[in-house]
Design an enzyme around this catalytic site. Structure first.
Site, PDB file in Angstrom:
ATOM      1  N   TYR A  59     -13.232   3.254   5.385  1.00 51.23           N
ATOM      2  CA  TYR A  59     -14.194   1.902   5.134  1.00 51.23           C
ATOM      3  C   TYR A  59     -13.646   1.414   6.972  1.00 51.23           C
ATOM      4  CZ  TYR A  59     -12.771  -3.546   5.144  1.00 51.23           C
ATOM      5  OH  TYR A  59     -12.797  -4.480   5.569  1.00 51.23           O
TER       6      TYR A  59
ATOM      7  N   LYS B 236     -17.212   0.336   8.439  1.00 53.43           N
ATOM      8  CA  LYS B 236     -17.415  -1.476   9.499  1.00 53.43           C
ATOM      9  C   LYS B 236     -17.811  -0.780  10.928  1.00 53.43           C
ATOM     10  CE  LYS B 236     -16.210  -4.537   6.846  1.00 53.43           C
ATOM     11  NZ  LYS B 236     -16.999  -5.135   6.054  1.00 53.43           N
TER      12      LYS B 236
HETATM   13  N1  LIG Z   1      -9.190  -9.387   3.837  1.00 60.42           N
HETATM   14  C1  LIG Z   1      -9.103  -8.942   4.590  1.00 60.42           C
HETATM   15  O1  LIG Z   1      -7.642  -8.559   6.025  1.00 60.42           O
HETATM   16  C2  LIG Z   1     -10.758  -8.699   6.375  1.00 60.42           C
HETATM   17  C3  LIG Z   1      -9.988  -8.189   6.734  1.00 60.42           C
HETATM   18  C4  LIG Z   1     -11.766  -7.488   7.573  1.00 60.42           C
HETATM   19  C5  LIG Z   1     -12.634  -7.815   7.293  1.00 60.42           C
HETATM   20  N2  LIG Z   1     -12.751  -8.338   5.649  1.00 60.42           N
HETATM   21  C6  LIG Z   1     -14.334  -8.329   5.306  1.00 60.42           C
HETATM   22  O2  LIG Z   1     -14.531  -9.498   4.900  1.00 60.42           O
HETATM   23  C7  LIG Z   1     -15.775  -9.847   4.809  1.00 60.42           C
HETATM   24  C8  LIG Z   1     -14.229 -10.501   3.393  1.00 60.42           C
HETATM   25  O3  LIG Z   1     -13.806 -10.365   2.235  1.00 60.42           O
HETATM   26  P1  LIG Z   1     -12.130 -10.700   1.186  1.00 60.42           P
HETATM   27  O4  LIG Z   1     -11.728 -10.681   2.369  1.00 60.42           O
HETATM   28  O5  LIG Z   1     -12.823 -12.788   1.601  1.00 60.42           O
HETATM   29  O6  LIG Z   1     -12.041 -10.225   0.414  1.00 60.42           O
HETATM   30  P2  LIG Z   1     -12.887 -11.130  -1.117  1.00 60.42           P
HETATM   31  O7  LIG Z   1     -12.865 -12.602  -1.967  1.00 60.42           O
HETATM   32  O8  LIG Z   1     -12.277  -9.944  -2.581  1.00 60.42           O
HETATM   33  O9  LIG Z   1     -14.591 -10.793  -0.794  1.00 60.42           O
HETATM   34  C9  LIG Z   1     -14.982  -9.449  -1.658  1.00 60.42           C
HETATM   35  C10 LIG Z   1     -16.076  -9.667  -1.911  1.00 60.42           C
HETATM   36  O10 LIG Z   1     -17.464  -9.057  -1.642  1.00 60.42           O
HETATM   37  C11 LIG Z   1     -18.251  -8.673  -2.499  1.00 60.42           C
HETATM   38  N3  LIG Z   1     -18.874  -7.848  -3.421  1.00 60.42           N
HETATM   39  C12 LIG Z   1     -17.738  -6.648  -2.700  1.00 60.42           C
HETATM   40  N4  LIG Z   1     -19.146  -5.256  -3.670  1.00 60.42           N
HETATM   41  C13 LIG Z   1     -20.195  -6.481  -3.572  1.00 60.42           C
HETATM   42  C14 LIG Z   1     -21.416  -6.041  -3.869  1.00 60.42           C
HETATM   43  N5  LIG Z   1     -22.123  -4.443  -3.987  1.00 60.42           N
HETATM   44  N6  LIG Z   1     -22.656  -6.867  -4.124  1.00 60.42           N
HETATM   45  C15 LIG Z   1     -22.679  -8.079  -3.820  1.00 60.42           C
HETATM   46  N7  LIG Z   1     -21.219  -8.298  -3.510  1.00 60.42           N
HETATM   47  C16 LIG Z   1     -20.108  -7.416  -3.514  1.00 60.42           C
HETATM   48  C17 LIG Z   1     -17.289  -9.566  -4.039  1.00 60.42           C
HETATM   49  O11 LIG Z   1     -17.949  -9.336  -5.102  1.00 60.42           O
HETATM   50  P3  LIG Z   1     -17.712  -9.399  -6.447  1.00 60.42           P
HETATM   51  O12 LIG Z   1     -16.719 -11.218  -6.934  1.00 60.42           O
HETATM   52  O13 LIG Z   1     -18.499  -9.350  -7.516  1.00 60.42           O
HETATM   53  O14 LIG Z   1     -16.526  -8.332  -6.452  1.00 60.42           O
HETATM   54  C18 LIG Z   1     -16.866  -9.968  -3.330  1.00 60.42           C
HETATM   55  O15 LIG Z   1     -16.810 -11.300  -3.089  1.00 60.42           O
HETATM   56  C19 LIG Z   1     -15.622  -8.498   3.620  1.00 60.42           C
HETATM   57  O16 LIG Z   1     -16.938  -7.502   4.461  1.00 60.42           O
HETATM   58  C20 LIG Z   1     -13.652  -7.427   4.418  1.00 60.42           C
HETATM   59  O17 LIG Z   1     -14.716  -6.440   4.512  1.00 60.42           O
HETATM   60  C21 LIG Z   1     -11.790  -8.829   5.530  1.00 60.42           C
END
Ligand SMILES: NC(=O)c1ccc[n+]([C@@H]2O[C@H](COP(=O)([O-])OP(=O)(O)OC[C@H]3O[C@@H](n4cnc5c(N)ncnc54)[C@H](OP(=O)(O)O)[C@@H]3O)[C@@H](O)[C@H]2O)c1
Length: 245
Positions: free
Chosen positions: A151, A155
């Site tokens: 991952y 990133k």
């Molecule tokens: N949570 C953390 O601690 C954290 C920390 C640093 C960065 N981030 C980043 O923040 C961003 C948002 O994540 P989040 O924490 O809000 O998580 P989340 O609620 O789990 O959201 C992830 C989203 O990505 C979508 N997704 C995954 N694979 C996909 C694909 N092939 N095509 C289209 N959509 C897809 C999922 O859609 P489905 O619902 O259809 O699966 C979901 O809506 C991500 O880039 C993540 O890497 C998160």
């Protein structure tokens, strides 16, 4: 009234950010995999003040669909001022170590798909000579750790690509914003034990909206993650390799 495209719109962080953009009266176009959730989100965003909300089903790993999805967003909104790319998956690192097919899937979802979208979007914004490209990368991309380096690699690639894009698009008046959240309590991290370093999706959304309006280049969210990552990045490799991180 800003015209904003949100990719991965059903992510918890994207939804919270979309609510804040809606309250400002923005025109929104949502792209995500789940039609039903997007229908519900679109209704909610209209109630919160969005001028209009259109949406389309989108799988980030269908690279061939990217240009058409962006063209449709521009057509639906009559232009494009801001894009937020938010989709992602936190894959199983151990499974990726056993099977490169899984690692490749994670690299595609979190890395290559974003680079593909950015390639199309950059050309649009460069020709338009204005706008903001905002992408959610991660602190995980700052230094490889044994617990999540697949991952983190994706990133990290996104972060470097954005640095180059910022350098290219600066002279065209286009701002490129790299968002590096720390630990955020969302469905992605549902199985993790939470502690004082954790933030809510809405706190991150507030930081994203502010960073877009201030035309920032790179932000850690919450901001104190910048201090944590400064320390982590500066630990000498001979010490870092012995740590269980
Ligand atoms: N949570 C953390 O601690 C954290 C920390 C640093 C960065 N981030 C980043 O923040 C961003 C948002 O994540 P989040 O924490 O809000 O998580 P989340 O609620 O789990 O959201 C992830 C989203 O990505 C979508 N997704 C995954 N694979 C996909 C694909 N092939 N095509 C289209 N959509 C897809 C999922 O859609 P489905 O619902 O259809 O699966 C979901 O809506 C991500 O880039 C993540 O890497 C998160």
């Amino acid at each position: 009234m800003e015209k904003i495209l949100i990719v991965g719109a059903t992510s918890a962080i994207a939804e919270a950010t979309a609510r804040r953009f809606a309250a400002q009266g923005a025109k929104l176009h949502l792209l995500a995999r789940n039609q039903e959730r997007m229908d519900g989100l679109a209704r909610d965003l209209k109630i919160r003040g969005a001028s209009s909300v259109s949406h389309a089903v989108f799988d980030a790993n269908d690279f061939d669909s990217h240009k058409a999805a962006i063209d449709r967003a521009i057509m639906e909104m009559g232009g494009l001022d801001v894009v937020l790319i938010a989709h992602g998956t936190l894959g199983d690192q151990k499974a990726c170590e056993r099977d490169f097919t899984l690692a490749l899937q994670e690299l595609n979802t979190n890395g290559i798909s974003v680079l593909s979208l950015l390639t199309h979007l950059a050309n649009h914004f460069e020709a338009q000579r204005s706008g903001t490209i905002a992408v959610i990368s991660s602190v995980a991309g700052d230094r490889g750790r044994q617990s999540n380096y697949v991952y983190g690699t994706a990133k990290g690639a996104v972060t470097i690509f954005l640095q180059g894009l910022r350098n290219r698009l600066h002279k065209s008046g286009v701002n490129v914003l790299t968002i590096k959240p720390g630990f955020v309590d969302t469905p992605m991290t549902a199985s993790f034990k939470k502690g004082p370093l954790w933030a809510s999706a809405d706190a991150i959304a507030a930081g994203i909206v502010q960073s877009v309006s201030k035309r920032k280049n790179e932000v850690y969210l919450p901001v104190w993650w910048g201090g944590i990552m400064m320390i982590i990045k500066n630990i000498p490799e001979r010490i870092f390799r012995k740590l269980s991180l």
